[in-house]
Write a protein that holds these residues in place. Structure first.
Motif, PDB file in Angstrom:
ATOM      1  N   ILE A  10      -6.176  13.454   1.772  1.00 47.26           N
ATOM      2  CA  ILE A  10      -7.004  12.741   2.740  1.00 47.26           C
ATOM      3  C   ILE A  10      -7.950  13.709   3.443  1.00 47.26           C
ATOM      4  O   ILE A  10      -9.162  13.498   3.511  1.00 47.26           O
ATOM      5  CB  ILE A  10      -6.129  12.014   3.784  1.00 47.26           C
ATOM      6  N   GLY A  11      -7.385  14.793   3.974  1.00 41.07           N
ATOM      7  CA  GLY A  11      -8.197  15.765   4.689  1.00 41.07           C
ATOM      8  C   GLY A  11      -9.269  16.373   3.816  1.00 41.07           C
ATOM      9  O   GLY A  11     -10.428  16.520   4.230  1.00 41.07           O
ATOM     10  N   SER A  12      -8.917  16.687   2.572  1.00 37.77           N
ATOM     11  CA  SER A  12      -9.880  17.298   1.651  1.00 37.77           C
ATOM     12  C   SER A  12     -10.998  16.324   1.299  1.00 37.77           C
ATOM     13  O   SER A  12     -12.174  16.698   1.229  1.00 37.77           O
ATOM     14  CB  SER A  12      -9.165  17.755   0.380  1.00 37.77           C
ATOM     15  N   VAL A  13     -10.649  15.054   1.085  1.00 37.03           N
ATOM     16  CA  VAL A  13     -11.661  14.044   0.761  1.00 37.03           C
ATOM     17  C   VAL A  13     -12.587  13.815   1.949  1.00 37.03           C
ATOM     18  O   VAL A  13     -13.802  13.658   1.785  1.00 37.03           O
ATOM     19  CB  VAL A  13     -11.001  12.727   0.323  1.00 37.03           C
ATOM     20  N   VAL A  14     -12.023  13.794   3.154  1.00 42.57           N
ATOM     21  CA  VAL A  14     -12.851  13.619   4.346  1.00 42.57           C
ATOM     22  C   VAL A  14     -13.841  14.785   4.480  1.00 42.57           C
ATOM     23  O   VAL A  14     -15.013  14.589   4.814  1.00 42.57           O
ATOM     24  CB  VAL A  14     -11.976  13.498   5.607  1.00 42.57           C
ATOM     25  N   ILE A  15     -13.370  15.996   4.213  1.00 38.94           N
ATOM     26  CA  ILE A  15     -14.268  17.164   4.225  1.00 38.94           C
ATOM     27  C   ILE A  15     -15.390  16.973   3.214  1.00 38.94           C
ATOM     28  O   ILE A  15     -16.564  17.224   3.499  1.00 38.94           O
ATOM     29  CB  ILE A  15     -13.476  18.447   3.920  1.00 38.94           C
ATOM     30  N   VAL A  16     -15.031  16.484   2.034  1.00 41.07           N
ATOM     31  CA  VAL A  16     -16.029  16.250   0.985  1.00 41.07           C
ATOM     32  C   VAL A  16     -17.038  15.190   1.420  1.00 41.07           C
ATOM     33  O   VAL A  16     -18.249  15.337   1.190  1.00 41.07           O
ATOM     34  CB  VAL A  16     -15.335  15.825  -0.327  1.00 41.07           C
ATOM     35  N   ILE A  17     -16.564  14.119   2.045  1.00 44.60           N
ATOM     36  CA  ILE A  17     -17.467  13.046   2.488  1.00 44.60           C
ATOM     37  C   ILE A  17     -18.541  13.615   3.409  1.00 44.60           C
ATOM     38  O   ILE A  17     -19.722  13.296   3.296  1.00 44.60           O
ATOM     39  CB  ILE A  17     -16.684  11.914   3.189  1.00 44.60           C
ATOM     40  N   GLY A  18     -18.121  14.490   4.320  1.00 46.79           N
ATOM     41  CA  GLY A  18     -19.088  15.094   5.234  1.00 46.79           C
ATOM     42  C   GLY A  18     -19.987  16.103   4.554  1.00 46.79           C
ATOM     43  O   GLY A  18     -21.219  16.025   4.657  1.00 46.79           O
ATOM     44  N   SER A  47       0.816  -1.223   0.000  1.00 48.75           N
ATOM     45  CA  SER A  47       0.000   0.000   0.000  1.00 48.75           C
ATOM     46  C   SER A  47       0.849   1.272   0.000  1.00 48.75           C
ATOM     47  O   SER A  47       0.313   2.371   0.158  1.00 48.75           O
ATOM     48  CB  SER A  47      -0.923   0.011   1.227  1.00 48.75           C
ATOM     49  N   LYS A  48       2.168   1.146  -0.184  1.00 51.40           N
ATOM     50  CA  LYS A  48       3.029   2.332  -0.206  1.00 51.40           C
ATOM     51  C   LYS A  48       2.624   3.287  -1.321  1.00 51.40           C
ATOM     52  O   LYS A  48       2.665   4.508  -1.160  1.00 51.40           O
ATOM     53  CB  LYS A  48       4.502   1.912  -0.396  1.00 51.40           C
ATOM     54  N   TRP A  49       2.218   2.702  -2.447  1.00 51.04           N
ATOM     55  CA  TRP A  49       1.799   3.543  -3.575  1.00 51.04           C
ATOM     56  C   TRP A  49       0.553   4.350  -3.226  1.00 51.04           C
ATOM     57  O   TRP A  49       0.366   5.460  -3.735  1.00 51.04           O
ATOM     58  CB  TRP A  49       1.559   2.683  -4.806  1.00 51.04           C
ATOM     59  N   ILE A  50      -0.265   3.809  -2.345  1.00 49.96           N
ATOM     60  CA  ILE A  50      -1.465   4.531  -1.918  1.00 49.96           C
ATOM     61  C   ILE A  50      -1.071   5.727  -1.068  1.00 49.96           C
ATOM     62  O   ILE A  50      -1.628   6.817  -1.198  1.00 49.96           O
ATOM     63  CB  ILE A  50      -2.413   3.595  -1.146  1.00 49.96           C
ATOM     64  N   GLU A  51      -0.078   5.534  -0.183  1.00 45.70           N
ATOM     65  CA  GLU A  51       0.372   6.633   0.668  1.00 45.70           C
ATOM     66  C   GLU A  51       0.965   7.763  -0.172  1.00 45.70           C
ATOM     67  O   GLU A  51       0.821   8.940   0.161  1.00 45.70           O
ATOM     68  CB  GLU A  51       1.406   6.107   1.672  1.00 45.70           C
ATOM     69  N   LEU A  77     -15.394  11.002  -7.801  1.00 45.81           N
ATOM     70  CA  LEU A  77     -14.794  11.890  -8.797  1.00 45.81           C
ATOM     71  C   LEU A  77     -13.727  12.772  -8.158  1.00 45.81           C
ATOM     72  O   LEU A  77     -12.626  12.932  -8.693  1.00 45.81           O
ATOM     73  CB  LEU A  77     -15.880  12.756  -9.451  1.00 45.81           C
ATOM     74  N   ALA A  78     -14.046  13.351  -7.005  1.00 42.67           N
ATOM     75  CA  ALA A  78     -13.101  14.231  -6.321  1.00 42.67           C
ATOM     76  C   ALA A  78     -11.823  13.481  -5.959  1.00 42.67           C
ATOM     77  O   ALA A  78     -10.709  14.000  -6.125  1.00 42.67           O
ATOM     78  CB  ALA A  78     -13.745  14.810  -5.063  1.00 42.67           C
ATOM     79  N   THR A  79     -11.958  12.255  -5.471  1.00 46.40           N
ATOM     80  CA  THR A  79     -10.792  11.470  -5.073  1.00 46.40           C
ATOM     81  C   THR A  79      -9.937  11.107  -6.274  1.00 46.40           C
ATOM     82  O   THR A  79      -8.696  11.225  -6.234  1.00 46.40           O
ATOM     83  CB  THR A  79     -11.228  10.188  -4.339  1.00 46.40           C
ATOM     84  N   THR A 106     -16.684   3.130  -6.171  1.00 54.98           N
ATOM     85  CA  THR A 106     -16.915   3.006  -4.729  1.00 54.98           C
ATOM     86  C   THR A 106     -15.640   2.661  -3.968  1.00 54.98           C
ATOM     87  O   THR A 106     -15.562   2.906  -2.762  1.00 54.98           O
ATOM     88  CB  THR A 106     -17.996   1.945  -4.450  1.00 54.98           C
ATOM     89  N   LEU A 107     -14.648   2.106  -4.644  1.00 55.04           N
ATOM     90  CA  LEU A 107     -13.364   1.843  -3.989  1.00 55.04           C
ATOM     91  C   LEU A 107     -12.742   3.133  -3.464  1.00 55.04           C
ATOM     92  O   LEU A 107     -12.153   3.155  -2.379  1.00 55.04           O
ATOM     93  CB  LEU A 107     -12.401   1.154  -4.961  1.00 55.04           C
ATOM     94  N   ALA A 108     -12.853   4.198  -4.248  1.00 53.04           N
ATOM     95  CA  ALA A 108     -12.299   5.491  -3.815  1.00 53.04           C
ATOM     96  C   ALA A 108     -12.979   5.955  -2.537  1.00 53.04           C
ATOM     97  O   ALA A 108     -12.322   6.448  -1.602  1.00 53.04           O
ATOM     98  CB  ALA A 108     -12.471   6.523  -4.917  1.00 53.04           C
ATOM     99  N   GLU A 109     -14.298   5.790  -2.469  1.00 50.81           N
ATOM    100  CA  GLU A 109     -15.033   6.177  -1.274  1.00 50.81           C
ATOM    101  C   GLU A 109     -14.648   5.289  -0.097  1.00 50.81           C
ATOM    102  O   GLU A 109     -14.500   5.769   1.031  1.00 50.81           O
ATOM    103  CB  GLU A 109     -16.535   6.083  -1.531  1.00 50.81           C
ATOM    104  N   HIS A 110     -14.467   4.001  -0.354  1.00 46.19           N
ATOM    105  CA  HIS A 110     -14.070   3.072   0.706  1.00 46.19           C
ATOM    106  C   HIS A 110     -12.738   3.492   1.325  1.00 46.19           C
ATOM    107  O   HIS A 110     -12.594   3.540   2.555  1.00 46.19           O
ATOM    108  CB  HIS A 110     -13.956   1.650   0.143  1.00 46.19           C
TER     109      HIS A 110
END
Length: 418
Positions: A125-133, A113-117, A398-400, A238-242
């Motif tokens: 991460i922070g921006s996506v979490v803001i979007v989720i909310g 998962s290094k490529w994910i980091e 889309l955002a992710t 949905t993987l992006a959301e997960h």
């Protein structure tokens, strides 16, 4: 002394059961909306959410607290497939989507998962979490009756009282009451909805006259290549959301679940839960932001509590009156408490940005965060046709995806004032 209940802590039954009901109430409104929209049995969605959550807990070795419920991302494709290929044909597409998850989990297991980091740094991460909310904000306001052209003041009253009790409970309740404010708020809101007539006479009659025991409407799948072609690609959305939800849970619980138990295990659990649902007649599953919000408020991260909610969901799916009560939880009750829950998720995103000391004088950080937030909450969508049905990549997904692309292509060391 810790002021939270950790992931592996097991509470006494007398405390655990109310906490589990709190998680159940938080997720059930959204979970049953998917089958209700498709004309399916809400009980089967409740059953699949419970079994799916237990399978998820098993796959993650009991190390990642998450509740699994019905996914909205597949709604349009499911409706089209049901109408053209029948429910059984549609279910083969559900199984295919779950299979995609398992394949991706295998790739992550092998490649790491290094490529994910690298692709998803803290600013993303922070921006996506803001979007989720924030992307859920309109849904909460709609449930609360605040977006109607002709407002129903009884609906707004129920939502406002539910929200107010949730706020007061989260702020002022002490001891055990301080960890079940969501449950208290929703029960109080439901009682008020009964009193003021938001729960209709027909709904009351169904609750009172429901059979004590009822079997969920199980349906088996039937292979249909068109449904598979239509629904399998949506799994990549949905993987992006997960992944975003896992990072939110990281922030809430102050742990790195990407490393332990591993992102591949989380994705595997989601995939197996979805495949199971496809075999018995339920909708695809996904991790639920509502339950992350509950954990953020209560600081109870116990996977035993989550598992308890799953067991209760399975049991209640067979009990007619209780299933009817859950089926008719009023929208304003869900909406009122969701205003708080979804807001807390968004706030967790700001917390990620602050704790990682994100420098917005850096052009890359500024651009990534700005684009992600606007795309995520604006309703922007990319639409294309698969198997005769329109598929849209929008919102968090889309955002992710755009955020990952920008992260990989933009230069690192660029200051806005240079």
């Amino acid at each position: 002394m810790n002021n939270f209940v950790d992931v592996d802590e097991r509470l006494p039954l007398i405390k655990s059961i109310p906490l589990s009901f709190q998680h159940l109430f938080a997720m059930v409104g959204a979970t049953i909306l998917v089958p209700k929209f498709l004309g399916m049995s809400p009980s089967i969605a409740l059953f699949c959410s419970g079994i799916g959550t237990l399978l998820y807990i098993l796959c993650t070795k009991g190390k990642l607290p998450a509740y699994i419920g019905s996914s909205f991302a597949f709604l349009t494709a499911m409706k089209f497939a049901s109408q053209h290929y029948g429910v059984s044909g549609m279910l083969s597409g559900v199984i295919a989507a779950g299979t995609v998850y398992i394949i991706v989990a295998g790739i992550i297991k092998i490649a790491g998962s290094k490529w994910i980091e690298k692709a998803i740094p803290p600013v993303l991460i922070g921006s996506v979490v803001i979007v989720i909310g924030l992307s859920l904000a309109g849904t909460a306001a709609g449930w609360a009756g605040l977006l109607a052209e002709k407002p129903d003041y009884m609906t707004i009253l129920v939502a406002a009282v539910t929200l107010l009790i949730g706020i007061i409970g989260s702020t002022y309740f002490k001891g055990f009451l301080g960890v079940i404010p969501i449950l208290i708020a929703m029960v109080a809101g439901y009682i008020l909805a009964f009193i003021v007539g938001v729960v209709t006479p027909a709904q009351k009659a169904e609750i009172l006259h429901a059979s004590l025991f009822q079997l969920p409407q199980f349906v088996g799948p039937k292979f249909n290549i068109s449904a598979i072609i239509m629904m399998a690609p949506i799994a990549f959305v949905t993987l992006a959301e997960h992944i975003g939800h896992v990072y939110v849970t990281n922030s809430v619980c102050d742990r790195d679940f990407i490393k332990d138990p591993g992102l591949h295990r989380s994705i595997l659990g989601d995939g197996i839960a979805t495949i199971f649902a496809g075999f018995v007649g339920g909708p695809p599953n996904t991790t639920y932001g509502e339950n992350i919000g509950v954990m953020a408020i209560t600081k109870v991260y116990s996977v035993w509590v989550i598992g308890g909610a799953a067991v209760i969901a399975i049991i209640l799916s067979f009990i007619g009156p209780v299933a009817a009560v859950i089926k008719y939880i009023p929208d304003p009750v869900i909406g009122g408490i969701s205003i708080l829950l979804f807001g807390i998720i968004a706030s967790s995103g700001f917390r990620v940005l602050v704790e990682n000391k994100i420098d917005f004088a850096n052009k890359k950080n500024l651009v990534v965060s700005s684009v992600v937030i606007v795309l995520g909450i604006s309703g922007a969508a990319l639409k294309f046709h698969v198997g005769g049905s329109e598929v849209a990549i929008s919102g968090v997904a889309l955002a992710t995806l755009v955020g990952i692309i920008l992260t990989l292509v933009l230069p690192e060391d660029s200051k806005a004032d240079e």
